[in-house]
Design an enzyme around this catalytic site. Structure first.
Site, short mmCIF file in Angstrom:
data_model
loop_
_atom_site.label_atom_id
_atom_site.label_comp_id
_atom_site.label_asym_id
_atom_site.label_seq_id
_atom_site.Cartn_x
_atom_site.Cartn_y
_atom_site.Cartn_z
N HIS A 248 0.74 -1.10 0.09
CA HIS A 248 -0.03 0.24 0.03
C HIS A 248 0.97 1.17 -0.01
CE1 HIS A 248 -3.02 2.84 1.15
NE2 HIS A 248 -3.81 1.94 1.14
N ARG A 268 -6.57 10.37 -0.06
CA ARG A 268 -6.21 10.62 -1.34
C ARG A 268 -7.83 10.76 -2.25
NH1 ARG A 268 -3.21 6.57 -3.48
NH2 ARG A 268 -3.34 5.61 -1.45
#
Ligand code: FAD
Length: 629
Positions: A248, A268
């Site tokens: 990740h 994000r």
């Protein structure tokens, strides 16, 4: 031998989303079902999932549908996915999310009262049904509530709430038991007092999650030692895609004690941007050729996308995870990282403070408590962390059946669905879709059995001997071996690999496996963490060997497997799966190539030829042309 005995129709190993959904289905189909879990009931990775469950409900953008979701999933997995799984997943996820709502889940809503959906990397439209950044908690709460509701029904009918569905928490399975070729049950121990239990059951569903604890920097917690992967291998099943590990892009990098803990992609998705030490939004420099037409090339366009998705392309911070993780890795290596060795993730200059606290409450709390950083005022420092394994038990897409009769797998422990890279949000929906299918598959398998397999005394004796062996030795220290394995995997089979380093890792694993035969644990079976780790080591070593062997064979870079000595994605390799098998004592591990089945005609025509050109061989393109005519 003092061993408890239990009889069930279906034994589900794992109480995350996949295990609970499988158990609910098996019980709803009238099967007496046991749920076994290594830690407390309710404590599984599923509960930690933050972003949401991907399902093409079209609530926020009505252009979304299963075909778009299917295409996104195949693209994200770089076309290595089991396309039948990707198809079932895209078609059935909305029903599974609505079913959760009917069972009491309280999702965030749109202004007109529908289940709200948020943006996530690789998903063309807002698609993740969510509950703030605590979606997994709501998912587990709802499934547990459903288990309790079924137990209440059973109590009314039979007088016993546990007559048809019973939970065994803090219980570790160490071996699957067989009768000839078929599953006959499972063997394990209560973690608290070390008492052994034999479960006699003709069907076992593996739902044990991931393998992250084989790496030093990981978002995974202590239970994730690849147990289900290893149990399947030792029982004669096969693992596929083991070379594909998702790092990740955003784990915490500071302070050292919390390194690896996840920073959700929702940061994000909700507008957070990545910057290097020079203040540059560097993701614009890393848009790969295959995604060029889908992502904004200027900051202005990327920013406009948050309010007008119809007329702008998405910002590159929302590229699939493998791309973002590699970009961060390159920036840090080039000396443009943050002071503590990551990059900056900033949401503070993008959203008002109150909005950040509302949308990302867990992240706000996590950074304040663990790093003394207020994310409403300053950027976070983040870097890649080992998060998820795309590889797992090879299963039949429709039923979850593995190659061993009576063995089923669902969720992260199974392989195929996500190809070489999973899109965020596709795991929670995967658990629901394939958990349900595995539970139904197990029930149907039992209905078709002429004779119930029986557990042999010999297999129980062998499993018992194996489990007590570390207590009878005073040899190697399991903690030391674990640390050495974690370091080797992190440094040599990590986010970027090459032949030399992976060979070195294989040499290390061979030595560690020899030393593991002498691993000892002082003390008794009564709550003894050293003994538990000694048993888990077998699994981590086996699984790590599969990962490393497959990683050295696949001479290309694709999704969660990046080779700096073979940096290009190869259409020939896309046609091959690497399949891992092992001898029943685990002493031999083999990896072989297997042909990847071609996609069904009605699915392949959902893609443009121009896009397929990036992934398929000339021969496959000629077949496509014939079909598309
Ligand atoms: P898990 O939920 O991992 O459960 C595994 C179960 O197996 C546990 O009960 C464990 O105790 C049990 N078990 C393991 N070994 C044994 C054994 N030997 N004997 C008995 N029991 C055993 N995915 C998304 O789609 N969206 C997200 O927003 C998201 N966020 C995430 C955040 C974090 C921090 C993490 C770590 C993962 C996240 N993921 C997300 C990934 C996703 O949560 C997992 O892939 C998924 O929950 C796995 O579910 P599962 O049911 O397969 O297994």
């Amino acid at each position: 031998m003092d061993i408890e005995r239990q009889q069930f129709d279906v034994v589900v190993i794992g109480a995350g989303g996949a295990g609970l959904r499988a158990a609910i289905e098996a019980r709803q189909q009238g099967k007496k079902t046991a749920i076994l879990c290594k830690s407390l009931f309710g404590k599984a990775h599923t509960v930690m999932a933050e972003g949401g469950a991907a399902a093409a409900m079209g609530n926020v953008n009505s252009a979304d549908n299963w075909k778009v979701h299917f295409r996104d999933t195949m693209r994200g997995g770089k076309f290595l996915n089991n396309w039948r799984m990707a198809e079932l997943h895209a078609k059935e996820s909305p029903d599974r999310v609505w079913e959760l709502e009917a069972w009491g889940a309280l999702f965030d809503r749109t202004a007109d009262g529908k289940i709200s959906q948020r943006n996530f990397g690789g998903h063309e439209y807002p698609r993740l049904a969510h509950v703030g950044d605590r979606t997994g908690l709501e998912l587990i709460r709802t499934l547990q509530q459903r288990v309790v509701a079924l137990q209440q029904e059973d109590a009314e009918r039979t007088g016993d709430p546990e007559a048809y569905i019973k939970v065994f928490a803090e219980f570790t399975v160490t071996r699957l038991l067989k009768d000839g070729d078929a599953i006959a049950g499972a063997f394990g121990y209560w973690r608290e007092n070390g008492t052994f239990v034999v479960f006699e059951a003709p069907a076992v569903v593996l739902a044990t999650g991931g393998i992250g604890k084989s790496y030093v920097v990981t978002s995974n917690s202590w239970e994730y030692t690849g147990d289900g992967h290893a149990l399947a291998l030792l029982a004669g099943a096969k693992l596929i895609n083991m070379e594909f590990i998702q790092f990740h892009p955003t784990g915490m990098v500071w302070p050292p004690s919390v390194r690896g803990i996840l920073v959700t992609e929702s940061v994000r998705g909700d507008g957070g941007v990545l910057r290097n030490s020079e203040g540059r939004r560097f993701m614009f420099d890393y848009i790969p050729e295959v995604f060029k037409d889908k992502y904004a090339t200027t900051e202005e366009e990327g920013d406009r996308w948050y309010t007008d998705q119809a007329n702008n392309r998405r910002p590159p911070e929302l590229l699939p995870r493998d791309e973002v993780a590699r970009a961060i890795n390159s920036e840090v290596k080039a000396g443009r990282g943050s002071p503590q060795g990551g990059v900056f993730l900033d949401v503070s200059t993008r959203l008002p403070a109150a909005e950040i606290v509302k949308r990302l409450p867990s992240m706000h709390h996590q950074f304040k408590e663990l790093a003394d950083v207020d994310i409403t005022k300053e950027p976070m420092q983040v870097g890649p962390t080992c998060h998820y394994i795309m590889g797992g038990v090879e299963v039949d897409a429709d039923t979850g059946a593995a190659a061993v009769p009576g063995l089923f797998a669902a969720g992260e422990v199974s392989g195929g669905m996500h190809g070489s890279n999973r899109l965020g949000g596709n795991s929670l929906s995967d658990l629901l879709v394939f958990g349900r299918r595995a539970g139904a598959g197990a029930a149907a398998y039992i209905d078709g059995l002429a004779v119930r397999p029986a557990v042999s005394e010999e297999s129980v004796v062998t499993a018992h001997e194996e489990a007590v062996a570390p207590l009878q030795r005073t040899g190697e220290n399991p903690y030391e071996l674990h640390q050495e394995l974690q370091r080797s995997m992190n440094e040599l089979v990590g986010i970027i690999r090459n032949s030399k380093e992976v060979s070195e890792a294989l040499g290390m694993i061979e030595k560690l496996r020899a030393r593991a035969k002498n691993v000892g644990a002082a003390g008794t079976r009564i709550y003894n963490p050293g003994w538990h780790l000694a048993l888990d080591l077998r699994n981590m070593l086996l699984v790590s060997e599969c990962v490393a062997r497959a990683a050295i064979i696949r001479e290309e870079s694709r999704g969660g497997h990046t080779r700096d000595d073979f940096p290009v994605m190869s259409p020939e390799w896309r046609r091959k799966l690497l399949v891992c098998s092992a001898s029943s004592d685990g002493s031999e591990v083999n990896v072989e190539e297997q042909a990847q089945p071609s996609m069904r005609d009605d699915l392949i025509v959902l893609f443009d030829r121009d896009e397929l050109k990036k992934y398929l061989t000339e021969e496959e393109l000629a077949d496509f042309d014939a079909v598309a005519k």
